[in-house]
Scaffold this motif. Sequence first.
Motif, PDB file in Angstrom:
ATOM      1  N   LEU A   1      70.308  50.456  50.156  1.00  0.00           N
ATOM      2  CA  LEU A   1      69.202  50.383  49.199  1.00  0.00           C
ATOM      3  C   LEU A   1      69.411  49.250  48.201  1.00  0.00           C
TER       4      LEU A   1
ATOM      5  N   ASN B   1      64.861  56.277  45.561  1.00  0.00           N
ATOM      6  CA  ASN B   1      65.801  56.750  46.578  1.00  0.00           C
ATOM      7  C   ASN B   1      67.245  56.412  46.211  1.00  0.00           C
TER       8      ASN B   1
ATOM      9  N   ALA C   1      74.042  54.707  52.233  1.00  0.00           N
ATOM     10  CA  ALA C   1      72.608  54.581  51.942  1.00  0.00           C
ATOM     11  C   ALA C   1      72.401  53.834  50.630  1.00  0.00           C
TER      12      ALA C   1
ATOM     13  N   TYR D   1      66.364  55.865  38.230  1.00  0.00           N
ATOM     14  CA  TYR D   1      65.074  56.539  38.035  1.00  0.00           C
ATOM     15  C   TYR D   1      64.243  55.834  36.966  1.00  0.00           C
TER      16      TYR D   1
ATOM     17  N   THR E   1      58.835  60.491  39.046  1.00  0.00           N
ATOM     18  CA  THR E   1      59.913  59.602  38.629  1.00  0.00           C
ATOM     19  C   THR E   1      60.291  59.866  37.170  1.00  0.00           C
TER      20      THR E   1
ATOM     21  N   CYS F   1      68.306  59.049  43.936  1.00  0.00           N
ATOM     22  CA  CYS F   1      68.630  60.265  44.699  1.00  0.00           C
ATOM     23  C   CYS F   1      70.028  60.174  45.299  1.00  0.00           C
ATOM     24  N   CYS F   2      70.380  59.002  45.830  1.00  0.00           N
ATOM     25  CA  CYS F   2      71.729  58.825  46.383  1.00  0.00           C
ATOM     26  C   CYS F   2      72.779  59.002  45.294  1.00  0.00           C
TER      27      CYS F   2
ATOM     28  N   THR G   1      59.923  52.940  45.281  1.00  0.00           N
ATOM     29  CA  THR G   1      60.437  53.936  46.232  1.00  0.00           C
ATOM     30  C   THR G   1      61.910  53.693  46.518  1.00  0.00           C
ATOM     31  N   ALA G   2      62.289  52.444  46.705  1.00  0.00           N
ATOM     32  CA  ALA G   2      63.702  52.124  46.944  1.00  0.00           C
ATOM     33  C   ALA G   2      64.544  52.479  45.727  1.00  0.00           C
TER      34      ALA G   2
ATOM     35  N   PHE H   1      75.719  59.046  51.839  1.00  0.00           N
ATOM     36  CA  PHE H   1      74.954  58.670  50.651  1.00  0.00           C
ATOM     37  C   PHE H   1      75.476  57.366  50.055  1.00  0.00           C
TER      38      PHE H   1
ATOM     39  N   GLN I   1      53.466  59.816  41.826  1.00  0.00           N
ATOM     40  CA  GLN I   1      54.791  59.225  42.003  1.00  0.00           C
ATOM     41  C   GLN I   1      55.420  58.885  40.656  1.00  0.00           C
TER      42      GLN I   1
END
Length: 90
Positions: free
Chosen positions: A13, A29, A9, A47, A64, A32-33, A25-26, A6, A60
Amino acid sequence: MASEDFARAACTLRVAISLAPRQPTALFNLGCCFERLQQEQAAAVAYMCAMSCETQDTLQWGETVAAAFNKLIQPACDQMVKPAWWDDAS
């Protein structure tokens, strides 16, 4: 996935976001990481950035907003400056 995955990642990102900063989206994500790495404040910021890049009133965008809200209610985020839509009085 291991926390090292993570972290890698998240680094990838960040590079992608530096090249295309308005890609929700990036940003989502990345949040999320950070969440998996237990970096609650960083996840909340990612977020909220993703939320500002999403088209309002879409699925979406709603997901978010929910992710940002779920981070902002965590004790680790108590001292963070909240967005304009936040209302602790309710």
